[in-house]
Design a protein around this motif. Structure first.
Motif, PDB file in Angstrom:
ATOM      1  N   TRP A 288       1.200  -1.116  -0.093  1.00  0.00           N
ATOM      2  CA  TRP A 288      -0.074  -0.570  -0.462  1.00  0.00           C
ATOM      3  C   TRP A 288       0.855   1.394  -0.306  1.00  0.00           C
ATOM      4  O   TRP A 288       0.432   2.473   0.711  1.00  0.00           O
ATOM      5  CB  TRP A 288      -0.702   0.662   1.277  1.00  0.00           C
ATOM      6  CG  TRP A 288      -1.493  -1.353   0.982  1.00  0.00           C
ATOM      7  CD1 TRP A 288      -1.785  -1.977   2.833  1.00  0.00           C
ATOM      8  CD2 TRP A 288      -2.148  -1.951   0.556  1.00  0.00           C
ATOM      9  NE1 TRP A 288      -1.827  -3.042   2.545  1.00  0.00           N
ATOM     10  CE2 TRP A 288      -2.640  -2.840   1.031  1.00  0.00           C
ATOM     11  CE3 TRP A 288      -3.248  -1.369  -0.245  1.00  0.00           C
ATOM     12  CZ2 TRP A 288      -4.102  -3.886   1.524  1.00  0.00           C
ATOM     13  CZ3 TRP A 288      -3.769  -2.348  -0.863  1.00  0.00           C
ATOM     14  CH2 TRP A 288      -4.364  -3.792  -0.152  1.00  0.00           C
ATOM     15  N   GLU A 304     -12.059  -0.823  -3.638  1.00  0.00           N
ATOM     16  CA  GLU A 304     -10.868   0.032  -3.188  1.00  0.00           C
ATOM     17  C   GLU A 304     -11.174   1.231  -1.944  1.00  0.00           C
ATOM     18  O   GLU A 304     -12.513   1.008  -2.001  1.00  0.00           O
ATOM     19  CB  GLU A 304     -11.298   0.924  -4.470  1.00  0.00           C
ATOM     20  CG  GLU A 304     -10.918   0.864  -5.758  1.00  0.00           C
ATOM     21  CD  GLU A 304     -10.715   1.550  -6.959  1.00  0.00           C
ATOM     22  OE1 GLU A 304      -9.859   2.438  -6.816  1.00  0.00           O
ATOM     23  OE2 GLU A 304     -10.540   0.883  -8.003  1.00  0.00           O
ATOM     24  N   SER A 305     -10.360   1.342  -1.293  1.00  0.00           N
ATOM     25  CA  SER A 305     -11.215   2.692  -0.513  1.00  0.00           C
ATOM     26  C   SER A 305     -10.088   4.028  -0.359  1.00  0.00           C
ATOM     27  O   SER A 305      -8.690   4.220  -0.912  1.00  0.00           O
ATOM     28  CB  SER A 305      -9.944   1.218   1.075  1.00  0.00           C
ATOM     29  OG  SER A 305      -9.596   1.899   2.183  1.00  0.00           O
ATOM     30  N   THR A 306     -10.337   4.809   0.201  1.00  0.00           N
ATOM     31  CA  THR A 306      -9.497   6.374   0.322  1.00  0.00           C
ATOM     32  C   THR A 306      -9.676   6.963   1.388  1.00  0.00           C
ATOM     33  O   THR A 306     -11.151   6.303   2.017  1.00  0.00           O
ATOM     34  CB  THR A 306      -9.988   6.933  -0.743  1.00  0.00           C
ATOM     35  OG1 THR A 306     -11.605   7.122  -0.414  1.00  0.00           O
ATOM     36  CG2 THR A 306     -10.298   6.260  -2.109  1.00  0.00           C
ATOM     37  N   HIS A 307      -8.545   7.947   1.888  1.00  0.00           N
ATOM     38  CA  HIS A 307      -8.878   8.624   3.141  1.00  0.00           C
ATOM     39  C   HIS A 307     -10.125   9.288   2.810  1.00  0.00           C
ATOM     40  O   HIS A 307     -11.530  10.143   3.808  1.00  0.00           O
ATOM     41  CB  HIS A 307      -8.198   9.495   2.940  1.00  0.00           C
ATOM     42  CG  HIS A 307      -7.075   8.808   3.867  1.00  0.00           C
ATOM     43  ND1 HIS A 307      -7.091   8.482   5.169  1.00  0.00           N
ATOM     44  CD2 HIS A 307      -5.789   8.811   3.397  1.00  0.00           C
ATOM     45  CE1 HIS A 307      -5.692   7.870   5.519  1.00  0.00           C
ATOM     46  NE2 HIS A 307      -5.142   7.957   4.377  1.00  0.00           N
ATOM     47  N   SER A 308     -11.123  10.150   1.599  1.00  0.00           N
ATOM     48  CA  SER A 308     -12.072  11.193   1.439  1.00  0.00           C
ATOM     49  C   SER A 308     -13.632   9.964   1.748  1.00  0.00           C
ATOM     50  O   SER A 308     -15.059  10.368   1.287  1.00  0.00           O
ATOM     51  CB  SER A 308     -12.403  11.524  -0.134  1.00  0.00           C
ATOM     52  OG  SER A 308     -11.899  10.909  -0.955  1.00  0.00           O
ATOM     53  N   ASN A 429      -5.846   4.061   3.198  1.00  0.00           N
ATOM     54  CA  ASN A 429      -5.588   3.858   1.289  1.00  0.00           C
ATOM     55  C   ASN A 429      -5.944   1.817   0.596  1.00  0.00           C
ATOM     56  O   ASN A 429      -5.784   1.617  -0.181  1.00  0.00           O
ATOM     57  CB  ASN A 429      -4.225   4.546   0.996  1.00  0.00           C
ATOM     58  CG  ASN A 429      -5.468   5.933   0.722  1.00  0.00           C
ATOM     59  OD1 ASN A 429      -5.912   6.117   0.634  1.00  0.00           O
ATOM     60  ND2 ASN A 429      -3.554   6.278   0.790  1.00  0.00           N
ATOM     61  N   ASP A 431      -6.702  -1.336  -0.082  1.00  0.00           N
ATOM     62  CA  ASP A 431      -7.599  -2.045  -0.434  1.00  0.00           C
ATOM     63  C   ASP A 431      -8.457  -2.879   0.121  1.00  0.00           C
ATOM     64  O   ASP A 431      -7.920  -4.135   1.212  1.00  0.00           O
ATOM     65  CB  ASP A 431      -7.405  -1.635  -2.225  1.00  0.00           C
ATOM     66  CG  ASP A 431      -8.007  -0.727  -2.925  1.00  0.00           C
ATOM     67  OD1 ASP A 431      -8.306   0.208  -2.179  1.00  0.00           O
ATOM     68  OD2 ASP A 431      -7.272  -0.437  -3.854  1.00  0.00           O
TER      69      ASP A 431
END
Length: 604
Positions: A288, A304-308, A429, A431
């Motif tokens: 990552w 998927e992963s994001t901070h937002s 972040n 995933d």
């Protein structure tokens, strides 16, 4: 499903096509125009993907609630709450609120898929594009139903978006009918989706699944059907009721061997013809750090992963310890950290399979404190971890050579796979692999082993070869590693080989959302042998007795945090654990259901 239906009517799906997790859609779509252009339809497709996210979904609470009913994962708090303690029955009760969110979330996502399928044929866009859209959406719907039927068995088959409340009042369909829909959806996707190059050229999205994802999921579906048919005498259905006995003939499966052959053929098709490759090292999958980490060819279907993104992405928060080194989490406190933990029994099982060293202290001299399998160190924090805020070591299980308090915080390892350098107790972040290429090899191995008729026949050798591919990659993670390996290991029969392959799934795929399904699919006797009996024995060991650790008591041990309870041990009780109870609220809202629909064996 009244509550679901109200949500479905609350508004038209509006989302931008700039990404699965876009929280600020730039395109507002009306009912009249939504299917008029490919651009607007693409927005709806991303909305279908977004349906895989949610509080009770794959990156939300499923690991904490569903998979803690596997015995492999334990919750990180000693709470006397029924929604957690039901995991000690290796199932989940009907009143579990998170599992209700899981049920509702899946049907909301299915409705998004159905709405597109209902309307796409009347769209003025190109016919070939419409076919590709239907194929991709059917892939998603098939995956969602595959999850639902593995949790609940019979579920309502909703194949069109409801126009009114009455249309939501439908009975549960026999699980064989559900599997028929799943395979029909996946086959349509397999034949009509874009391949990898075409998908990338059209969408410019390297993580969007292509047609080979459908073939890979078909292999998993066939593995599950083969598993069910391998144990008809002790699985979840009532063999005294002829209408309940599974009949998969409409799926092209007359007997168990047919399912395993189709599983092997599908998996081998992906292996020999598909566009995927294993990551060079196991650790590459959970780095990552660089952009290349998010573009690995092992990724078949990734969330998927994001901070937002919204707080429905909880994998890092729920699995990591507080303030772990290697992140930027040095000042932001998170009281919900570490809710999803590897059980101590699972840790010791892994180390017994691929032994490392045993402890050097009085409290751990009889237990393993390390493994020779490099995957364990990538997957877990154990013995201790460095806190980012204080730069000091936090000692945790099995705490080699150290006497520490046997508390929940210190008394289990932590999972490590979602250790994101930018993690700061928000979503991070890291995933989530809904399906990655290594699973295809393991599916092929299990199918081949299940087809074997005698030791060292062609199928037996195939199974060993496919497992060795996974072992070889694992060894490449650490220079000079000799484990994991089955070289010289002598399995006496097919049953031993199959069990070993299932354990390889646990080690390779731990904390990736497969635990409940893999421990439960082969029936009650398998669950008893693989999980409940070993855990019950483990809890009687001296190392588990309740003794407070202190410097004056060098023989202190860890206590196991199952609150002095035992897991079910009889095959009949374990048959009741193979499915989760149908949400009680659905029995209230859906007039086509009755108390007999509930599956809630332990609460009846």
């Amino acid at each position: 499903m009244k509550k679901i239906y109200i949500i479905l009517l609350s508004g038209l799906l509006m989302t931008s096509c700039t990404g699965w997790l876009d929280e600020n859609p730039s395109t507002q779509l009306s009912e009249e125009s939504v299917y008029n252009t490919e651009k607007s339809i693409e927005s709806l497709i991303y909305g279908c993907y977004r349906g895989f996210y949610g509080y009770g979904m794959y990156m939300g609470k499923m690991n904490e609630y569903l998979h803690t009913a596997s015995g492999i994962i334990h919750w990180g708090r000693q709470e006397e709450k029924d929604d957690l303690l039901s995991g000690l029955k290796l199932t989940k009760y009907s009143t579990n609120p998170v599992m209700e969110d899981c049920f509702t979330g899946h049907y909301l996502a299915i409705n998004r898929c159905n709405k597109i399928l209902d309307n796409i044929d009347s769209s003025p866009v190109d016919e070939s594009y419409k076919t590709a859209v239907k194929a991709e959406v059917r892939l998603l719907r098939g995956i969602l139903y595959f999850t639902l039927t593995r949790i609940y068995g019979d579920v309502p088959l909703v194949t069109s978006a409801p126009d009114n409340y009455k249309e939501t009042n439908i009975p549960r369909s026999h699980f064989c009918e559900v599997y028929k829909l799943i395979l029909d959806d996946l086959s349509y996707a397999e034949n009509n989706m874009r391949d990898k190059a075409e998908q990338l050229a059209y969408t410019a999205d390297p993580n969007r699944p292509n047609k080979w994802a459908a073939t890979a999921f078909k292999a998993s579906v066939y593995v599950h059907i083969g598993s069910l048919l391998s144990s008809p005498e002790d699985n979840f259905w009532d063999n005294t009721d002829a209408s309940r006995i599974p009949d998969f003939s409409e799926c092209g499966i007359e007997k168990e061997e047919d399912a395993w052959m189709l599983a092997l053929q599908s998996a081998e098709s992906v292996i020999t013809e598909g566009p995927y490759m294993l990551a060079e090292k196991f650790s590459d999958l959970f780095s990552w750090t660089d952009s290349e980490d998010f573009l690995l060819s092992e990724r078949i279907f990734t969330l998927e992963s994001t901070h937002s993104a919204s707080n429905s992405i909880l994998t890092a928060i729920n699995t990591l310890p507080q303030y772990p080194e290697g992140t930027i989490n040095s000042s932001l406190s998170n009281s919900n950290y570490g809710k999803v933990r590897p059980s101590r029994w699972f840790y010791q099982k892994w180390c017994e399979t691929y032994p490392g060293e045993k402890g050097a202290g009085g409290n751990n001299k009889t237990i393993y404190v390390s493994s020779s399998d490099p995957r364990l160190d990538v997957s877990m924090f154990h013995n201790g971890y460095i806190r980012q805020d204080t730069k000091t070591n936090r000692t945790i299980y099995p705490a080699n050579g150290t006497i520490i308090s046997a508390s929940l915080i210190t008394g289990m390892p932590y999972f490590k796979k979602y250790l994101d350098p930018l993690y700061d107790v928000t979503s991070g972040n890291a995933d989530f692999y809904l399906l990655r290429y290594a699973q295809v090899y393991l599916d092929a191995a299990e199918a081949a082993a299940s087809l074997s008729q005698s030791k060292n026949d062609t199928y037996w050798k195939k199974a060993l070869e496919y497992v060795e591919v996974i072992h070889s990659r694992a060894r490449a993670t650490v220079e000079g590693a000799t484990q994991p390996s089955w070289a010289g290991r002598n399995f006496s029969n097919k049953e031993e080989l199959v069990e070993a392959i299932v354990w390889e799934r646990m080690f390779e795929l731990c904390c990736e959302g497969h635990e409940f399904f893999d421990t439960h699919r082969r029936g009650a006797a398998f669950l008893k042998k693989m999980v409940s009996d070993p855990i019950n024995t483990f809890m009687t060991l001296d190392q588990q007795r309740k003794v407070s650790a202190n410097a004056s008591n060098p023989e202190s041990h860890w206590e196991y945090f199952y609150n002095a309870r035992e897991f079910p041990s009889s095959v009949e009780d374990l048959r009741r654990s193979l499915l989760c109870a149908y949400p009680s609220s659905e029995l209230i809202y859906n007039s086509s259901l009755s108390d007999d629909s509930q599956n809630d064996f332990y609460w009846q």
